[in-house]
Design a protein around this motif. Structure first.
Motif, PDB file in Angstrom:
ATOM      1  N   LEU A  35      40.866 -63.616 -30.654  1.00  0.00           N
ATOM      2  CA  LEU A  35      40.577 -62.338 -31.281  1.00  0.00           C
ATOM      3  C   LEU A  35      41.255 -62.224 -32.654  1.00  0.00           C
ATOM      4  N   GLU A  44      40.291 -63.429 -25.462  1.00  0.00           N
ATOM      5  CA  GLU A  44      39.361 -62.967 -24.444  1.00  0.00           C
ATOM      6  C   GLU A  44      39.225 -64.130 -23.471  1.00  0.00           C
ATOM      7  N   LYS A  55      40.451 -59.041 -22.026  1.00  0.00           N
ATOM      8  CA  LYS A  55      41.211 -59.279 -23.251  1.00  0.00           C
ATOM      9  C   LYS A  55      42.678 -59.245 -22.853  1.00  0.00           C
TER      10      LYS A  55
END
Length: 69
Positions: A35, A44, A55
């Protein structure tokens, strides 16, 4: 970042919990995405056996030992 996309890891939801039974929960997962740095989470992941996508922050992920056959 420490892990790469498609890398298998161990996900421990409560690694530093004082309740010993929660700290022992370990799940095998695979990294789906790294991310952006401005996001609260780092990765993730897909949790194997549960079929869930989550996440998570990097401090909840640990290297998966290579299987020995």
């Amino acid at each position: 970042m420490k892990y790469k996309v498609d890398e298998w890891v161990i996900y421990i939801p409560y690694p530093n919990d004082e309740i010993e039974s929660l700290a022992k929960i370990k799940k095998i997962a695979v990294i789906l995405n790294i991310l952006p740095k401005d996001d609260f989470y780092d990765y993730e992941i897909f949790i194997d056996g549960e079929g869930k996508i989550k996440k998570v922050s990097e401090d909840k992920l640990f290297p998966r030992p290579e299987p020995t056959y």
